[in-house]
Design a protein around this motif. Structure first.
Motif, short mmCIF file in Angstrom:
data_model
loop_
_atom_site.label_atom_id
_atom_site.label_comp_id
_atom_site.label_asym_id
_atom_site.label_seq_id
_atom_site.Cartn_x
_atom_site.Cartn_y
_atom_site.Cartn_z
N PRO A 52 0.84 -1.21 0.00
CA PRO A 52 0.00 0.00 0.00
C PRO A 52 0.87 1.25 0.00
O PRO A 52 2.00 1.24 0.50
CB PRO A 52 -0.79 -0.10 1.31
CG PRO A 52 -0.66 -1.52 1.74
CD PRO A 52 0.63 -2.04 1.18
N SER A 69 -5.80 3.87 -0.37
CA SER A 69 -6.19 2.49 -0.68
C SER A 69 -5.45 1.94 -1.90
O SER A 69 -5.54 0.76 -2.20
CB SER A 69 -7.69 2.42 -0.92
OG SER A 69 -8.06 3.27 -2.00
N ASP A 70 -4.69 2.81 -2.63
CA ASP A 70 -3.94 2.36 -3.79
C ASP A 70 -2.62 1.73 -3.35
O ASP A 70 -2.27 1.77 -2.18
CB ASP A 70 -3.69 3.53 -4.74
CG ASP A 70 -5.00 4.08 -5.32
OD1 ASP A 70 -6.00 3.35 -5.35
OD2 ASP A 70 -4.99 5.25 -5.74
N ARG A 93 -5.59 -7.00 -13.85
CA ARG A 93 -5.92 -6.86 -12.43
C ARG A 93 -4.98 -7.72 -11.61
O ARG A 93 -4.53 -8.77 -12.06
CB ARG A 93 -7.35 -7.31 -12.15
CG ARG A 93 -8.43 -6.43 -12.72
CD ARG A 93 -9.77 -7.02 -12.38
NE ARG A 93 -10.87 -6.20 -12.85
CZ ARG A 93 -12.15 -6.55 -12.74
NH1 ARG A 93 -12.48 -7.70 -12.19
NH2 ARG A 93 -13.09 -5.74 -13.17
N ILE A 99 -8.31 -8.28 -2.10
CA ILE A 99 -8.40 -6.90 -2.58
C ILE A 99 -7.98 -6.88 -4.04
O ILE A 99 -6.91 -7.41 -4.39
CB ILE A 99 -7.52 -5.94 -1.76
CG1 ILE A 99 -7.96 -5.95 -0.29
CG2 ILE A 99 -7.56 -4.53 -2.33
CD1 ILE A 99 -7.02 -5.19 0.63
N THR A 100 -8.81 -6.30 -4.89
CA THR A 100 -8.53 -6.26 -6.32
C THR A 100 -8.03 -4.88 -6.72
O THR A 100 -8.61 -3.86 -6.35
CB THR A 100 -9.81 -6.61 -7.13
OG1 THR A 100 -10.28 -7.89 -6.72
CG2 THR A 100 -9.52 -6.63 -8.62
N TYR A 101 -6.92 -4.88 -7.46
CA TYR A 101 -6.31 -3.66 -7.96
C TYR A 101 -6.28 -3.71 -9.49
O TYR A 101 -6.08 -4.77 -10.07
CB TYR A 101 -4.86 -3.52 -7.48
CG TYR A 101 -4.69 -3.45 -5.99
CD1 TYR A 101 -4.76 -2.23 -5.32
CD2 TYR A 101 -4.45 -4.59 -5.24
CE1 TYR A 101 -4.58 -2.15 -3.94
CE2 TYR A 101 -4.28 -4.52 -3.86
CZ TYR A 101 -4.35 -3.31 -3.23
OH TYR A 101 -4.18 -3.25 -1.87
N ARG A 123 -6.93 0.56 -6.40
CA ARG A 123 -7.89 -0.37 -5.80
C ARG A 123 -9.26 -0.16 -6.43
O ARG A 123 -9.71 0.96 -6.62
CB ARG A 123 -7.99 -0.14 -4.30
CG ARG A 123 -8.89 -1.13 -3.62
CD ARG A 123 -8.87 -0.96 -2.13
NE ARG A 123 -9.79 -1.89 -1.51
CZ ARG A 123 -9.78 -2.20 -0.24
NH1 ARG A 123 -8.89 -1.65 0.57
NH2 ARG A 123 -10.65 -3.04 0.26
N ASP A 125 -13.43 -1.73 -6.62
CA ASP A 125 -14.45 -2.56 -5.97
C ASP A 125 -15.05 -3.45 -7.04
O ASP A 125 -15.47 -2.99 -8.10
CB ASP A 125 -15.54 -1.68 -5.35
CG ASP A 125 -14.99 -0.80 -4.25
OD1 ASP A 125 -14.13 -1.28 -3.48
OD2 ASP A 125 -15.39 0.38 -4.17
#
Length: 126
Positions: A52, A69-70, A93, A99-101, A123, A125
């Motif tokens: 993070p 959150s990135d 991705r 957690i998906t980025y 990040r 959703d």
């Protein structure tokens, strides 16, 4: 600069040892008349590192582009999975700890004869 006698490949494998999921998109036209495109994701298990953004990075970002959150990601240049070579690319991705980025920007580095790729991860959703 004098470097200690270390094996860079071994050192990189220790640093890039987090279990991650690389998701690569495939777009399929499902309705040619309306131009509807469906995106599906293919998952690959890879090793890398996702960290993070720090408070300092978030505070001092000139463009305001960082959110707490990135993250930043670090990856090998390519991975051989079931005989296929895959690479992390912009638009892919990365999933770490549920957690998906999204891979937004991608950078290639070569230091002391070792190649490593880094990415700016946003990040999302899902």
């Amino acid at each position: 600069m004098i470097l200690p006698n270390i094996n860079l490949d071994v050192a990189l494998r220790r640093i890039l040892s987090q279990s991650l999921t690389l998701q690569k998109p495939t777009e399929t036209v499902t309705d040619s008349v309306m131009g509807t495109v469906t995106k599906t994701w293919t998952d690959y298990s890879i090793d890398g590192a996702v960290y993070p953004h720090t408070f300092d990075e978030t505070m001092w970002a000139r463009d305001g582009g960082f959110r707490k959150s990135d993250a930043r990601g670090y990856f090998f240049p390519s991975y051989t999975i079931s005989g296929n070579t895959v690479e992390v690319e912009e638009g892919d991705r990365i999933v770490k700890d549920s957690i998906t980025y999204s891979v937004l920007r991608f950078y290639k580095h070569s230091e002391f004869g070792a190649s490593i790729h880094s990415a700016f991860l946003v990040r999302i959703d899902t």
